[in-house]
Enzyme design. Structure first.
Site, PDB file in Angstrom:
ATOM      1  N   HIS A  11       0.852  -1.196   0.000  1.00 50.68           N
ATOM      2  CA  HIS A  11       0.000   0.000   0.000  1.00 50.68           C
ATOM      3  C   HIS A  11       0.885   1.242   0.000  1.00 50.68           C
ATOM      4  O   HIS A  11       1.371   1.675   1.042  1.00 50.68           O
ATOM      5  CB  HIS A  11      -0.902  -0.018   1.229  1.00 50.68           C
ATOM      6  CG  HIS A  11      -2.050   0.933   1.166  1.00 50.68           C
ATOM      7  ND1 HIS A  11      -2.115   1.977   0.280  1.00 50.68           N
ATOM      8  CD2 HIS A  11      -3.200   0.980   1.889  1.00 50.68           C
ATOM      9  CE1 HIS A  11      -3.246   2.644   0.459  1.00 50.68           C
ATOM     10  NE2 HIS A  11      -3.924   2.044   1.426  1.00 50.68           N
ATOM     11  N   ALA A  13      -0.175   4.249  -1.214  1.00 50.93           N
ATOM     12  CA  ALA A  13      -1.157   5.237  -1.666  1.00 50.93           C
ATOM     13  C   ALA A  13      -1.819   5.933  -0.477  1.00 50.93           C
ATOM     14  O   ALA A  13      -1.554   5.637   0.684  1.00 50.93           O
ATOM     15  CB  ALA A  13      -2.222   4.547  -2.524  1.00 50.93           C
ATOM     16  N   HIS A  14      -2.670   6.915  -0.802  1.00 48.84           N
ATOM     17  CA  HIS A  14      -3.629   7.532   0.122  1.00 48.84           C
ATOM     18  C   HIS A  14      -3.030   8.122   1.390  1.00 48.84           C
ATOM     19  O   HIS A  14      -3.637   8.066   2.466  1.00 48.84           O
ATOM     20  CB  HIS A  14      -4.722   6.527   0.479  1.00 48.84           C
ATOM     21  CG  HIS A  14      -5.555   6.113  -0.698  1.00 48.84           C
ATOM     22  ND1 HIS A  14      -6.159   7.030  -1.533  1.00 48.84           N
ATOM     23  CD2 HIS A  14      -5.863   4.895  -1.197  1.00 48.84           C
ATOM     24  CE1 HIS A  14      -6.806   6.390  -2.486  1.00 48.84           C
ATOM     25  NE2 HIS A  14      -6.632   5.100  -2.320  1.00 48.84           N
ATOM     26  N   TYR A  16      -0.544   7.291   3.295  1.00 46.30           N
ATOM     27  CA  TYR A  16       0.139   6.470   4.277  1.00 46.30           C
ATOM     28  C   TYR A  16       1.664   6.582   4.078  1.00 46.30           C
ATOM     29  O   TYR A  16       2.135   7.332   3.228  1.00 46.30           O
ATOM     30  CB  TYR A  16      -0.356   5.028   4.215  1.00 46.30           C
ATOM     31  CG  TYR A  16      -1.796   4.917   4.664  1.00 46.30           C
ATOM     32  CD1 TYR A  16      -2.125   4.959   6.022  1.00 46.30           C
ATOM     33  CD2 TYR A  16      -2.832   4.820   3.738  1.00 46.30           C
ATOM     34  CE1 TYR A  16      -3.447   4.883   6.450  1.00 46.30           C
ATOM     35  CE2 TYR A  16      -4.157   4.749   4.155  1.00 46.30           C
ATOM     36  CZ  TYR A  16      -4.458   4.783   5.507  1.00 46.30           C
ATOM     37  OH  TYR A  16      -5.763   4.722   5.926  1.00 46.30           O
ATOM     38  N   ARG A  63       0.115  -0.635  -4.932  1.00 42.58           N
ATOM     39  CA  ARG A  63      -0.981   0.316  -5.126  1.00 42.58           C
ATOM     40  C   ARG A  63      -0.463   1.736  -4.902  1.00 42.58           C
ATOM     41  O   ARG A  63       0.176   2.018  -3.881  1.00 42.58           O
ATOM     42  CB  ARG A  63      -2.126   0.026  -4.148  1.00 42.58           C
ATOM     43  CG  ARG A  63      -3.315   1.002  -4.240  1.00 42.58           C
ATOM     44  CD  ARG A  63      -4.388   0.584  -3.253  1.00 42.58           C
ATOM     45  NE  ARG A  63      -5.449   1.560  -3.092  1.00 42.58           N
ATOM     46  CZ  ARG A  63      -6.599   1.556  -3.772  1.00 42.58           C
ATOM     47  NH1 ARG A  63      -6.815   0.634  -4.690  1.00 42.58           N
ATOM     48  NH2 ARG A  63      -7.522   2.462  -3.526  1.00 42.58           N
ATOM     49  N   ARG A 104      -8.914  11.837  -8.441  1.00 46.72           N
ATOM     50  CA  ARG A 104     -10.136  12.130  -7.688  1.00 46.72           C
ATOM     51  C   ARG A 104     -11.104  10.949  -7.669  1.00 46.72           C
ATOM     52  O   ARG A 104     -12.300  11.113  -7.487  1.00 46.72           O
ATOM     53  CB  ARG A 104     -10.838  13.370  -8.249  1.00 46.72           C
ATOM     54  CG  ARG A 104     -10.016  14.644  -8.097  1.00 46.72           C
ATOM     55  CD  ARG A 104     -10.815  15.862  -8.475  1.00 46.72           C
ATOM     56  NE  ARG A 104     -10.022  17.079  -8.296  1.00 46.72           N
ATOM     57  CZ  ARG A 104     -10.499  18.302  -8.499  1.00 46.72           C
ATOM     58  NH1 ARG A 104     -11.748  18.455  -8.900  1.00 46.72           N
ATOM     59  NH2 ARG A 104      -9.732  19.347  -8.315  1.00 46.72           N
ATOM     60  N   GLY A 136     -14.439   4.701  -8.922  1.00 49.56           N
ATOM     61  CA  GLY A 136     -15.697   5.127  -9.505  1.00 49.56           C
ATOM     62  C   GLY A 136     -16.230   4.270 -10.635  1.00 49.56           C
ATOM     63  O   GLY A 136     -17.142   4.702 -11.349  1.00 49.56           O
ATOM     64  N   GLY A 157     -14.113  -1.152  -4.872  1.00 49.60           N
ATOM     65  CA  GLY A 157     -14.019  -1.027  -3.420  1.00 49.60           C
ATOM     66  C   GLY A 157     -15.358  -0.792  -2.777  1.00 49.60           C
ATOM     67  O   GLY A 157     -16.005  -1.707  -2.254  1.00 49.60           O
ATOM     68  N   ARG A 158     -15.826   0.465  -2.796  1.00 53.00           N
ATOM     69  CA  ARG A 158     -17.085   0.827  -2.128  1.00 53.00           C
ATOM     70  C   ARG A 158     -18.256   0.001  -2.626  1.00 53.00           C
ATOM     71  O   ARG A 158     -19.092  -0.462  -1.843  1.00 53.00           O
ATOM     72  CB  ARG A 158     -17.357   2.315  -2.332  1.00 53.00           C
ATOM     73  CG  ARG A 158     -16.381   3.238  -1.642  1.00 53.00           C
ATOM     74  CD  ARG A 158     -16.421   4.648  -2.212  1.00 53.00           C
ATOM     75  NE  ARG A 158     -15.866   4.683  -3.556  1.00 53.00           N
ATOM     76  CZ  ARG A 158     -15.836   5.764  -4.325  1.00 53.00           C
ATOM     77  NH1 ARG A 158     -16.351   6.896  -3.889  1.00 53.00           N
ATOM     78  NH2 ARG A 158     -15.288   5.724  -5.518  1.00 53.00           N
TER      79      ARG A 158
END
Length: 207
Positions: A11, A13-14, A16, A63, A104, A136, A157-158
């Site tokens: 990981h 990404a994001h 971290y 990622r 985004r 998305g 994911g979501r």
């Protein structure tokens, strides 16, 4: 590997730890791990190397999210960062795949590649390795980006969280449960995690 997993996704990404080294908006180091793109990517590549030595690079994925400013991890030139990371990972590391998050978290067919950023340069820089995109996507557009050669795989994911039987729903072209953002990242082990309904067992393929 002892637990029976097929591989490891690193990981990076994001916002971290690894992402904090990659992004010049938060990495203000003046040593060999800061400043230039090569220096800022050094830690990520060292982690990839260490994990690859343990489990084999063919079992390693990475990622990244160069365009995402989650937790204030920003970069002044995310496009250049993404391409540099992709080229470095595709240049002999042997990792199985590169998993990149759309700018985004919006995919190119909603935003329009000609009007905004695109992950295509990253895909090209990564070379022949498997390129995974996320952010998305739904059933139709996810299939389309694979068919168009923009990506090899699409990660969900979501929408997968809210639809534990997502592959079956995609196969049937069935309606999807709507995810509830209020339940994301909460300590409850059930609500918002394991309480979304499955399709009825007697649902069939469309006639």
């Amino acid at each position: 590997m002892f637990a029976g997993f097929d591989g490891v996704e690193i990981h990076a990404a994001h916002g971290y730890l690894i992402d904090q080294f990659l992004k010049d908006g938060v990495n203000d180091r003046t040593d060999a791990y800061g400043g230039s793109l090569a220096n800022r990517c050094r830690f990520a590549l060292e982690v990839v190397g260490a994990v690859s030595r343990e489990v084999g690079p063919e079992r390693v994925g990475v990622r990244v999210s160069p365009y995402t400013d989650h937790m204030d991890a920003t970069d002044s030139d995310p496009g250049a960062l993404g391409v540099h990371v992709a080229r470095a990972l595709g240049g002999g590391t042997g990792v199985l795949y590169l998993h990149a998050v759309e700018p985004r978290m919006v995919h190119p067919y909603e935003r329009g590649e000609t009007r905004g950023h695109s992950l295509r340069p990253m895909r090209e820089a990564f070379g022949k390795g498997t390129f995974v995109v996320a952010g998305g996507y739904g059933r139709e557009d996810g299939s389309r980006v694979v068919a168009d050669g923009y990506a090899d795989l699409v990660a969900y994911g979501r929408v997968f969280l809210a639809n534990p039987d997502l592959p079956r729903r995609f196969e049937l072209d069935a309606p999807l449960n709507k995810y509830d953002r209020k339940t994301f990242y909460t300590p409850d082990p059930v609500v918002g995690y394991t309480d979304y309904p499955f399709l009825d067992d007697d649902d069939e393929l469309p006639k």
